[in-house]
Motif scaffolding. Structure first.
Motif, PDB file in Angstrom:
ATOM      1  N   GLY A 146       0.738  -1.365   0.028  1.00 31.97           N
ATOM      2  CA  GLY A 146      -0.139  -0.059  -0.015  1.00 31.97           C
ATOM      3  C   GLY A 146       0.772   1.250  -0.053  1.00 31.97           C
ATOM      4  N   THR A 147       0.250   2.497   0.368  1.00 31.35           N
ATOM      5  CA  THR A 147       0.676   3.581   0.213  1.00 31.35           C
ATOM      6  C   THR A 147       0.395   4.488   1.301  1.00 31.35           C
ATOM      7  N   GLU A 185      -6.297   9.954  -2.357  1.00 29.53           N
ATOM      8  CA  GLU A 185      -4.740  10.131  -2.795  1.00 29.53           C
ATOM      9  C   GLU A 185      -3.809   9.160  -2.464  1.00 29.53           C
ATOM     10  N   ARG A 186      -3.970   8.263  -1.509  1.00 25.46           N
ATOM     11  CA  ARG A 186      -3.273   7.458  -0.969  1.00 25.46           C
ATOM     12  C   ARG A 186      -3.831   5.880  -1.466  1.00 25.46           C
ATOM     13  N   LEU A 187      -4.593   5.789  -2.316  1.00 20.09           N
ATOM     14  CA  LEU A 187      -4.982   4.497  -2.804  1.00 20.09           C
ATOM     15  C   LEU A 187      -3.793   3.759  -3.646  1.00 20.09           C
ATOM     16  N   PRO A 188      -3.559   2.572  -3.035  1.00 15.91           N
ATOM     17  CA  PRO A 188      -2.499   1.741  -3.884  1.00 15.91           C
ATOM     18  C   PRO A 188      -2.688   1.767  -5.395  1.00 15.91           C
ATOM     19  N   LYS A 189      -1.728   1.462  -6.232  1.00 15.84           N
ATOM     20  CA  LYS A 189      -1.837   1.281  -7.426  1.00 15.84           C
ATOM     21  C   LYS A 189      -2.911   0.433  -8.079  1.00 15.84           C
ATOM     22  N   ALA A 190      -3.247  -0.394  -7.573  1.00 15.57           N
ATOM     23  CA  ALA A 190      -4.033  -1.264  -8.205  1.00 15.57           C
ATOM     24  C   ALA A 190      -5.816  -0.488  -7.980  1.00 15.57           C
TER      25      ALA A 190
END
Length: 268
Positions: A146-147, A185-190
Motif C-alpha cells: 500500500g501507500t 490520494e493514497r490508494l494503492p496502484k491497483a
C-alpha cells in the motif's frame, strides 16, 4: 528484480500499518517455526525495518526482519543497523530469503509502476508467502502492499494471502481528515486510477463521505467518535471486516471483492 524507487522514507512513517500487521498477523507469527518478516523496498534509510522489528516483537518475540532493497548502496548504508533479529539483503521481488516468509510488507513501492504490472508483482510475492496450515487453522503468510503520505497520517493498503487479495484497509490520523475521501490520494496502484464513477472504490468513498456527513453531530465528541459512527453507517451496505476496537484507531477494513477493479484479474 524490480526498479529502484525514489527511496523517500521517514522515521515512524509506517506506524499505522505496523500496528495493524501486529494485530492481524500476530498469531501466525507466534505459531510459525520460522517467523520471518520482509520489509521490501525500505528506501534510502533503514528506519522502517528497524521499527517493524520492534513493533512485531511486541506481538511475536521470536520474529526476525529482513530488509530488502534493490539499490546496493542502500543495503551497504543499512548494514551498521543490523542486530539480533534484523539483517539487510540486496534484492527485489524475488525476495531473497530462505524459506517462506510469514510477512512481506511493500509500502510505497508500486506507486511508480504501471497499473498493468501490479497483478504480476502480487502473484510473484504471494507465491513466496508461507502456505496455509489447515491442521492448525493458520491462513498462511500475508503480503501487505500500500501507500501512505510522507509523515504517515494517511494510509491505504491491500492485504493478500497465498491465495490472493483479502482486504483493503483505510487508516488515518483523524484530526487531519476533512472527509474520508481525502484518503483517495493514497490508494494503492491497483485502485488509484479506479476512483471514477462506475468503479466500486469510487462508490465506497462516496458512501463513506455521506456517512461522515450524516455523523456530523458526533463531531462535538471528537473526530474518533464521528469516525466510529460513520463506519457503523457504512457497514450496513459494505462488507466491513473489523470492529470498534480497530475503528477507534482510525481504521476500517473492507473485503477486497467489494472494491476490486472492474474487468481486471488478480491472483486468487
Amino acid at each position: 528484480m524490480g526498479t529502484v524507487t525514489r527511496g523517500t522514507t521517514n522515521p515512524n512513517r509506517l506506524r499505522r500499518m505496523d500496528r495493524w500487521i501486529a494485530h492481524a498477523l500476530g498469531r501466525e507469527l507466534r505459531c510459525a517455526a520460522e517467523p520471518v518478516a520482509v520489509d521490501l523496498g525500505y528506501g534510502a534509510a533503514p528506519w522502517t525495518a528497524v521499527e517493524l522489528l520492534g513493533r512485531l516483537r511486541s506481538a511475536a518475540p521470536r520474529v526476525r526482519v529482513v530488509g530488502v532493497e534493490i539499490e546496493p548502496g542502500r543495503v551497504a548504508a543499512a548494514r551498521p543497523y543490523e542486530r539480533d533479529g534484523l539483517v539487510f539483503r540486496h534484492g527485489g521481488f524475488e525476495v531473497p530469503v530462505a524459506g517462506r516468509p510469514v510477512l512481506v510488507r511493500a509500502a510505497n513501492v508500486l506507486r511508480q509502476y504501471d497499473e498493468d504490472e501490479v497483478a504480476g508483482v502480487w502473484e510473484r510475492l504471494c507465491a513466496r508467502l508461507a502456505p496455509a496450515d489447515p491442521a492448525s487453522g493458520g491462513r498462511g503468510g500475508l503480503l501487505v502492499e500500500g501507500t501512505c503520505d510522507e509523515i504517515g497520517r494517511r494510509h491505504v493498503w491491500v492485504a493478500l494471502g497465498p491465495e490472493g487479495p483479502r482486504t483493503v484497509t483505510f487508516a488515518a490520523r483523524l484530526g487531519s481528515l476533512e472527509r474520508p475521501s481525502d484518503l483517495a490520494e493514497r490508494l494503492p496502484k491497483a485502485l488509484i486510477h479506479r476512483n471514477v464513477p462506475g468503479e466500486a472504490v469510487h462508490a465506497f468513498l462516496r458512501d463513506f463521505d455521506q456517512a461522515w456527513a450524516a455523523s456530523a453531530p458526533y463531531a462535538s465528541y471528537g473526530a474518533r467518535q464521528r469516525w466510529i459512527r460513520a463506519v457503523r453507517h457504512l457497514a450496513a451496505d459494505w462488507p466491513v471486516t473489523d470492529g470498534p476496537g480497530r475503528w477507534r484507531q482510525g481504521e476500517v477494513t473492507v473485503r477486497w471483492e467489494a472494491l476490486a477493479p472492474r474487468g481486471r484479474a488478480f491472483p486468487g
